[in-house]
Write a protein that holds these residues in place. Structure first.
Motif, PDB file in Angstrom:
ATOM      1  N   LEU A   9     -24.747  -8.799 -44.559  1.00  0.00           N
ATOM      2  CA  LEU A   9     -25.254  -8.214 -45.645  1.00  0.00           C
ATOM      3  C   LEU A   9     -25.235  -9.110 -46.867  1.00  0.00           C
ATOM      4  O   LEU A   9     -24.151  -9.664 -47.113  1.00  0.00           O
ATOM      5  N   ALA A  10     -26.554  -9.147 -47.812  1.00  0.00           N
ATOM      6  CA  ALA A  10     -26.474 -10.156 -48.953  1.00  0.00           C
ATOM      7  C   ALA A  10     -26.655  -8.823 -50.042  1.00  0.00           C
ATOM      8  O   ALA A  10     -27.313  -8.365 -50.048  1.00  0.00           O
ATOM      9  N   GLY A  11     -25.960  -9.239 -51.307  1.00  0.00           N
ATOM     10  CA  GLY A  11     -25.906  -8.527 -52.237  1.00  0.00           C
ATOM     11  C   GLY A  11     -25.393  -9.073 -53.592  1.00  0.00           C
ATOM     12  O   GLY A  11     -24.484  -8.549 -54.644  1.00  0.00           O
ATOM     13  N   GLY A  12     -26.006 -10.472 -53.769  1.00  0.00           N
ATOM     14  CA  GLY A  12     -25.666 -11.103 -55.024  1.00  0.00           C
ATOM     15  C   GLY A  12     -24.316 -12.039 -54.573  1.00  0.00           C
ATOM     16  O   GLY A  12     -24.123 -12.161 -53.362  1.00  0.00           O
ATOM     17  N   THR A  52     -32.137 -24.347 -50.124  1.00  0.00           N
ATOM     18  CA  THR A  52     -31.701 -24.222 -48.551  1.00  0.00           C
ATOM     19  C   THR A  52     -32.763 -23.065 -48.061  1.00  0.00           C
ATOM     20  O   THR A  52     -32.716 -22.945 -46.568  1.00  0.00           O
ATOM     21  N   GLY A  53     -32.933 -22.210 -48.786  1.00  0.00           N
ATOM     22  CA  GLY A  53     -33.592 -20.905 -48.378  1.00  0.00           C
ATOM     23  C   GLY A  53     -32.319 -19.850 -48.028  1.00  0.00           C
ATOM     24  O   GLY A  53     -32.787 -18.748 -47.675  1.00  0.00           O
ATOM     25  N   HIS A  54     -31.194 -20.298 -48.050  1.00  0.00           N
ATOM     26  CA  HIS A  54     -29.941 -19.297 -47.809  1.00  0.00           C
ATOM     27  C   HIS A  54     -29.725 -18.571 -49.087  1.00  0.00           C
ATOM     28  O   HIS A  54     -29.946 -18.877 -50.178  1.00  0.00           O
ATOM     29  N   THR A  55     -29.097 -17.332 -48.668  1.00  0.00           N
ATOM     30  CA  THR A  55     -28.588 -16.627 -49.615  1.00  0.00           C
ATOM     31  C   THR A  55     -27.126 -16.244 -49.438  1.00  0.00           C
ATOM     32  O   THR A  55     -26.667 -16.331 -48.165  1.00  0.00           O
ATOM     33  N   GLU A  56     -26.096 -16.065 -50.348  1.00  0.00           N
ATOM     34  CA  GLU A  56     -24.748 -15.730 -50.259  1.00  0.00           C
ATOM     35  C   GLU A  56     -24.832 -14.311 -49.607  1.00  0.00           C
ATOM     36  O   GLU A  56     -25.369 -13.559 -50.042  1.00  0.00           O
ATOM     37  N   ALA A  57     -23.999 -14.092 -48.440  1.00  0.00           N
ATOM     38  CA  ALA A  57     -23.677 -12.980 -47.889  1.00  0.00           C
ATOM     39  C   ALA A  57     -22.443 -12.739 -47.404  1.00  0.00           C
ATOM     40  O   ALA A  57     -21.658 -13.817 -47.224  1.00  0.00           O
ATOM     41  N   VAL A  58     -22.167 -11.559 -46.563  1.00  0.00           N
ATOM     42  CA  VAL A  58     -20.967 -11.417 -45.948  1.00  0.00           C
ATOM     43  C   VAL A  58     -21.351 -11.045 -44.610  1.00  0.00           C
ATOM     44  O   VAL A  58     -22.293 -10.383 -44.275  1.00  0.00           O
ATOM     45  N   GLN A  59     -20.351 -11.625 -43.722  1.00  0.00           N
ATOM     46  CA  GLN A  59     -20.296 -10.886 -42.309  1.00  0.00           C
ATOM     47  C   GLN A  59     -19.201 -10.003 -41.974  1.00  0.00           C
ATOM     48  O   GLN A  59     -18.062 -10.550 -41.903  1.00  0.00           O
ATOM     49  N   ILE A  60     -19.458  -8.956 -41.760  1.00  0.00           N
ATOM     50  CA  ILE A  60     -18.559  -7.820 -41.531  1.00  0.00           C
ATOM     51  C   ILE A  60     -18.380  -7.545 -39.993  1.00  0.00           C
ATOM     52  O   ILE A  60     -19.433  -7.365 -39.154  1.00  0.00           O
ATOM     53  N   THR A  61     -17.338  -7.805 -39.380  1.00  0.00           N
ATOM     54  CA  THR A  61     -16.906  -7.480 -38.173  1.00  0.00           C
ATOM     55  C   THR A  61     -16.197  -6.014 -38.165  1.00  0.00           C
ATOM     56  O   THR A  61     -15.465  -5.976 -38.879  1.00  0.00           O
ATOM     57  N   PHE A  62     -16.826  -5.236 -37.476  1.00  0.00           N
ATOM     58  CA  PHE A  62     -16.347  -3.834 -37.512  1.00  0.00           C
ATOM     59  C   PHE A  62     -16.333  -3.087 -36.125  1.00  0.00           C
ATOM     60  O   PHE A  62     -16.948  -3.589 -35.097  1.00  0.00           O
ATOM     61  N   ASP A  63     -15.492  -2.179 -36.032  1.00  0.00           N
ATOM     62  CA  ASP A  63     -15.164  -1.278 -34.919  1.00  0.00           C
ATOM     63  C   ASP A  63     -16.159   0.021 -35.030  1.00  0.00           C
ATOM     64  O   ASP A  63     -15.900   0.950 -35.881  1.00  0.00           O
ATOM     65  N   GLY A  86     -34.816 -10.270 -57.373  1.00  0.00           N
ATOM     66  CA  GLY A  86     -34.599 -11.483 -57.912  1.00  0.00           C
ATOM     67  C   GLY A  86     -33.313 -12.096 -58.086  1.00  0.00           C
ATOM     68  O   GLY A  86     -32.842 -13.189 -58.884  1.00  0.00           O
ATOM     69  N   GLY A  87     -32.196 -11.456 -57.644  1.00  0.00           N
ATOM     70  CA  GLY A  87     -30.805 -11.665 -57.851  1.00  0.00           C
ATOM     71  C   GLY A  87     -29.980 -10.448 -58.153  1.00  0.00           C
ATOM     72  O   GLY A  87     -30.588  -9.603 -57.658  1.00  0.00           O
ATOM     73  N   GLN A  88     -28.799 -10.656 -58.467  1.00  0.00           N
ATOM     74  CA  GLN A  88     -27.831  -9.524 -58.603  1.00  0.00           C
ATOM     75  C   GLN A  88     -27.438  -9.810 -60.025  1.00  0.00           C
ATOM     76  O   GLN A  88     -26.524 -10.762 -60.214  1.00  0.00           O
ATOM     77  N   PHE A  89     -27.573  -8.879 -61.085  1.00  0.00           N
ATOM     78  CA  PHE A  89     -26.663  -8.721 -62.285  1.00  0.00           C
ATOM     79  C   PHE A  89     -27.011 -10.156 -62.991  1.00  0.00           C
ATOM     80  O   PHE A  89     -28.046 -10.652 -62.992  1.00  0.00           O
ATOM     81  N   VAL A  90     -26.062 -10.901 -63.557  1.00  0.00           N
ATOM     82  CA  VAL A  90     -26.116 -12.411 -63.996  1.00  0.00           C
ATOM     83  C   VAL A  90     -26.621 -13.275 -63.237  1.00  0.00           C
ATOM     84  O   VAL A  90     -26.913 -14.343 -63.592  1.00  0.00           O
ATOM     85  N   ASP A  91     -26.531 -13.133 -61.934  1.00  0.00           N
ATOM     86  CA  ASP A  91     -26.713 -14.161 -60.867  1.00  0.00           C
ATOM     87  C   ASP A  91     -28.209 -14.013 -60.585  1.00  0.00           C
ATOM     88  O   ASP A  91     -28.517 -13.074 -59.980  1.00  0.00           O
TER      89      ASP A  91
END
Length: 174
Positions: A9-12, A52-63, A86-91
């Motif tokens: 998930l990416a969210g800023g 780069t086309g990339h966005t900051e994101a998190v990879q969550i491993t879950f059960d 277009g981004g999140q908040f000030v970013d």
């Protein structure tokens, strides 16, 4: 863990995307990184250029027998602005764009239904604009970005408050 699934998930800023997931039973790990772009093994500096086309994101491993993908999405929708592509908040810019990266057809279906339900809920006065995209390679961010809220809690608190994220979340609580 008996089973493992991955949610991306990416969210800023990824600093602010770790702590909200880290506190739930069934979450094994939350890793900050980069995804959605065309450059292999990008650095933070490269991603920040927006080339780069990339966005900051998190990879969550879950059960999924403890916490479902649907529950993870419920958390996600509450910790970011789903009406701002277009981004999140000030970013601002593409490296901070929100996006859901599904890892299976089931995740795609759940994400589409979750997004549609949020859009129809009336919680926001603008449309939900978060793209739902097939996951591509996820690149782990540099070590100093991992678990930032634990490493530098004062800086994290100042940033999350100063960015406008905390106020937005409080205003739009479900």
């Amino acid at each position: 863990m008996s089973q493992k699934e991955i949610a991306i998930l990416a969210g800023g800023c990824f600093w602010c995307m770790v702590k909200p997931f880290d506190q739930w039973d069934g979450i094994e790990s939350v890793i900050s990184g980069y995804t959605g772009g065309h450059v292999a093994n990008p650095t933070y500096k490269e991603v920040c250029t927006g080339t780069t086309g990339h966005t900051e994101a998190v990879q969550i491993t879950f059960d999924p027998t403890v916490i479902s993908y649907s529950e993870i999405l419920d958390i996600y929708w509450q910790i970011m602005d789903p009406t701002d592509a277009g981004g999140q908040f000030v970013d601002r810019g593409s490296s901070y764009r929100p996006e859901i990266f599904y890892t299976s057809p089931e995740q795609q279906e759940i994400a589409e239904a979750s997004k549609a339900a949020l859009d129809q809920s009336g919680r926001y006065d603008k449309p939900i604009v978060v793209p739902i995209t097939k996951a591509s390679e996820f690149y782990e961010a540099e070590e100093y970005h991992q678990d930032f809220y634990k490493k530098d809690p004062e800086h994290y608190a100042r940033y999350s408050q100063g960015s406008g994220r905390v106020a937005f979340i409080e205003k739009h609580k479900a």
